[in-house]
Motif scaffolding. Structure first.
Motif, PDB file in Angstrom:
ATOM      1  N   ALA A 190       4.729  16.103  -3.889  1.00  0.00           N
ATOM      2  CA  ALA A 190       3.525  15.728  -4.928  1.00  0.00           C
ATOM      3  C   ALA A 190       2.495  16.770  -4.927  1.00  0.00           C
ATOM      4  CB  ALA A 190       3.003  14.386  -4.399  1.00  0.00           C
ATOM      5  N   GLU A 191       2.003  17.072  -4.115  1.00  0.00           N
ATOM      6  CA  GLU A 191       1.192  17.991  -3.642  1.00  0.00           C
ATOM      7  C   GLU A 191       1.610  19.715  -4.641  1.00  0.00           C
ATOM      8  OE1 GLU A 191      -0.358  18.703   0.132  1.00  0.00           O
ATOM      9  OE2 GLU A 191      -0.977  16.647   0.225  1.00  0.00           O
ATOM     10  N   ARG A 192       2.704  20.034  -4.100  1.00  0.00           N
ATOM     11  CA  ARG A 192       3.465  21.090  -4.824  1.00  0.00           C
ATOM     12  C   ARG A 192       3.658  21.089  -6.214  1.00  0.00           C
ATOM     13  NH1 ARG A 192       6.950  21.285  -0.263  1.00  0.00           N
ATOM     14  NH2 ARG A 192       8.785  20.386  -1.604  1.00  0.00           N
ATOM     15  N   SER A 193       3.902  19.819  -6.511  1.00  0.00           N
ATOM     16  CA  SER A 193       4.307  19.455  -7.850  1.00  0.00           C
ATOM     17  C   SER A 193       3.033  19.690  -8.723  1.00  0.00           C
ATOM     18  CB  SER A 193       5.139  18.375  -8.485  1.00  0.00           C
ATOM     19  OG  SER A 193       6.231  18.213  -7.689  1.00  0.00           O
ATOM     20  N   ARG A 194       1.950  18.982  -8.326  1.00  0.00           N
ATOM     21  CA  ARG A 194       0.446  19.067  -8.851  1.00  0.00           C
ATOM     22  C   ARG A 194       0.079  20.528  -9.059  1.00  0.00           C
ATOM     23  NH1 ARG A 194      -0.659  14.262  -5.855  1.00  0.00           N
ATOM     24  NH2 ARG A 194      -1.386  15.533  -4.354  1.00  0.00           N
ATOM     25  N   ALA A 195       0.203  21.382  -7.968  1.00  0.00           N
ATOM     26  CA  ALA A 195      -0.207  22.729  -8.052  1.00  0.00           C
ATOM     27  C   ALA A 195       0.559  23.446  -9.079  1.00  0.00           C
ATOM     28  CB  ALA A 195       0.067  23.308  -6.627  1.00  0.00           C
ATOM     29  N   HIS A 250       0.810  -1.172   0.045  1.00  0.00           N
ATOM     30  CA  HIS A 250      -0.048   0.052  -0.062  1.00  0.00           C
ATOM     31  C   HIS A 250       0.914   1.343  -0.004  1.00  0.00           C
ATOM     32  CE1 HIS A 250      -3.663   2.412   0.711  1.00  0.00           C
ATOM     33  NE2 HIS A 250      -2.798   3.086   1.706  1.00  0.00           N
ATOM     34  N   VAL A 251       1.830   1.417   0.903  1.00  0.00           N
ATOM     35  CA  VAL A 251       2.854   2.413   0.997  1.00  0.00           C
ATOM     36  C   VAL A 251       3.472   2.660  -0.554  1.00  0.00           C
ATOM     37  CG1 VAL A 251       4.713   3.253   2.089  1.00  0.00           C
ATOM     38  CG2 VAL A 251       3.145   2.530   3.392  1.00  0.00           C
ATOM     39  N   ALA A 252       4.048   1.596  -0.984  1.00  0.00           N
ATOM     40  CA  ALA A 252       4.893   1.666  -2.248  1.00  0.00           C
ATOM     41  C   ALA A 252       3.848   2.054  -3.452  1.00  0.00           C
ATOM     42  CB  ALA A 252       5.373   0.069  -2.485  1.00  0.00           C
ATOM     43  N   ALA A 253       2.815   1.794  -3.483  1.00  0.00           N
ATOM     44  CA  ALA A 253       1.553   2.109  -4.481  1.00  0.00           C
ATOM     45  C   ALA A 253       1.295   3.584  -4.336  1.00  0.00           C
ATOM     46  CB  ALA A 253       0.314   1.377  -4.065  1.00  0.00           C
ATOM     47  N   GLU A 254       1.222   4.171  -2.939  1.00  0.00           N
ATOM     48  CA  GLU A 254       1.177   5.454  -2.663  1.00  0.00           C
ATOM     49  C   GLU A 254       2.222   6.321  -3.251  1.00  0.00           C
ATOM     50  OE1 GLU A 254       0.387   8.771   0.844  1.00  0.00           O
ATOM     51  OE2 GLU A 254      -0.138   6.531   1.230  1.00  0.00           O
ATOM     52  N   ILE A 255       3.582   5.891  -2.900  1.00  0.00           N
ATOM     53  CA  ILE A 255       4.526   6.468  -3.532  1.00  0.00           C
ATOM     54  C   ILE A 255       4.562   6.590  -5.009  1.00  0.00           C
ATOM     55  CG2 ILE A 255       7.205   6.665  -3.536  1.00  0.00           C
ATOM     56  CD1 ILE A 255       6.912   5.146  -0.781  1.00  0.00           C
ATOM     57  N   ARG A 256       4.620   5.553  -5.533  1.00  0.00           N
ATOM     58  CA  ARG A 256       4.382   5.580  -7.058  1.00  0.00           C
ATOM     59  C   ARG A 256       3.200   6.332  -7.396  1.00  0.00           C
ATOM     60  NH1 ARG A 256       4.728  -0.060  -6.068  1.00  0.00           N
ATOM     61  NH2 ARG A 256       2.435  -0.350  -6.339  1.00  0.00           N
ATOM     62  N   ARG A 257       2.233   6.415  -7.058  1.00  0.00           N
ATOM     63  CA  ARG A 257       1.080   7.471  -7.506  1.00  0.00           C
ATOM     64  C   ARG A 257       1.753   8.861  -7.192  1.00  0.00           C
ATOM     65  NH1 ARG A 257      -2.568   4.795  -5.195  1.00  0.00           N
ATOM     66  NH2 ARG A 257      -2.307   5.560  -3.097  1.00  0.00           N
ATOM     67  N   ALA A 258       2.244   9.085  -6.061  1.00  0.00           N
ATOM     68  CA  ALA A 258       2.994  10.429  -5.894  1.00  0.00           C
ATOM     69  C   ALA A 258       3.865  10.816  -6.865  1.00  0.00           C
ATOM     70  CB  ALA A 258       3.500  10.639  -4.506  1.00  0.00           C
ATOM     71  N   SER A 316       4.341   9.645  -9.889  1.00  0.00           N
ATOM     72  CA  SER A 316       3.677   9.591 -11.177  1.00  0.00           C
ATOM     73  C   SER A 316       2.837  11.128 -11.249  1.00  0.00           C
ATOM     74  CB  SER A 316       2.377   8.419 -11.395  1.00  0.00           C
ATOM     75  OG  SER A 316       1.848   8.630 -12.501  1.00  0.00           O
ATOM     76  N   GLU A 317       1.984  11.317 -10.468  1.00  0.00           N
ATOM     77  CA  GLU A 317       1.108  12.585 -10.490  1.00  0.00           C
ATOM     78  C   GLU A 317       1.842  13.877 -10.286  1.00  0.00           C
ATOM     79  OE1 GLU A 317      -1.751  12.072  -7.259  1.00  0.00           O
ATOM     80  OE2 GLU A 317      -2.787  10.379  -8.239  1.00  0.00           O
ATOM     81  N   SER A 318       3.287  13.769  -9.951  1.00  0.00           N
ATOM     82  CA  SER A 318       4.095  14.801  -9.754  1.00  0.00           C
ATOM     83  C   SER A 318       4.590  15.411 -11.040  1.00  0.00           C
ATOM     84  CB  SER A 318       5.368  14.780  -8.805  1.00  0.00           C
ATOM     85  OG  SER A 318       6.317  13.764  -9.246  1.00  0.00           O
ATOM     86  N   GLY A 319       4.542  14.516 -12.087  1.00  0.00           N
ATOM     87  CA  GLY A 319       5.080  14.902 -13.359  1.00  0.00           C
ATOM     88  C   GLY A 319       6.661  14.976 -13.416  1.00  0.00           C
ATOM     89  N   LEU A 320       7.188  14.490 -12.097  1.00  0.00           N
ATOM     90  CA  LEU A 320       8.815  14.611 -12.160  1.00  0.00           C
ATOM     91  C   LEU A 320       9.180  13.165 -12.391  1.00  0.00           C
ATOM     92  CD1 LEU A 320       9.201  16.769  -8.582  1.00  0.00           C
ATOM     93  CD2 LEU A 320       9.452  17.437 -10.923  1.00  0.00           C
TER      94      LEU A 320
END
Length: 147
Positions: A140-145, A88-96, A98-102
């Protein structure tokens, strides 16, 4: 058939509601069906009240053959839960990431670690500390913003 003496609960009640004395009675005088019910509750909540009651009972009562089986069930239930939590933690990190765009390298740098260390988090081999997990979420949140 299992019977509880001096308890205000029936053996038919959900195991999650059993007091310590009921768990002890089930281990000492119960049968395979009773032990399976305890095992199912351990798998459902490996650190919950029944797991704690089982540990308490086994600290002073060692029903022949049953004690070792229950300890093994508890150990496997906890190992399975920990593996699921790691996934679950690994999936959350992968999602972060991916969503960051970095890129992974950029993301790793922005959270203050190396790309190889981030890789161990992404595949679940290592679980980051709570503070690093917060940093991962913040990046991840800063990168998305910004995107």
């Amino acid at each position: 058939m299992l019977q509880f003496r001096n308890l205000n609960i029936s053996p038919d009640a959900p195991v999650a509601q059993w007091p310590t004395e009921a768990v002890q009675t089930a281990l000492e005088r119960g049968d395979l069906d009773d032990w399976r019910r305890i095992g199912a509750e351990l798998r459902r909540d490996p650190w919950g009240p029944i797991a704690r009651r089982l540990e308490e009972v086994l600290s002073h009562s060692r029903p022949y053959g049953v004690a070792e089986i229950m300890e093994g069930l508890l150990e496997r239930a906890r190992a399975g839960a920990e593996a699921a939590e790691r996934r679950h933690v690994a999936a959350e990190i992968r999602r972060a990431v991916s969503e960051s765009g970095l890129t992974s390298t950029e993301f790793a740098s922005s959270i203050g670690t190396s790309a190889s260390r981030l890789s161990t988090y992404l595949n679940g081999k290592v679980v980051p500390s709570a503070t690093l997990m917060l940093r991962i979420r913040q990046v991840a949140e800063r990168s998305r913003a910004v995107a």
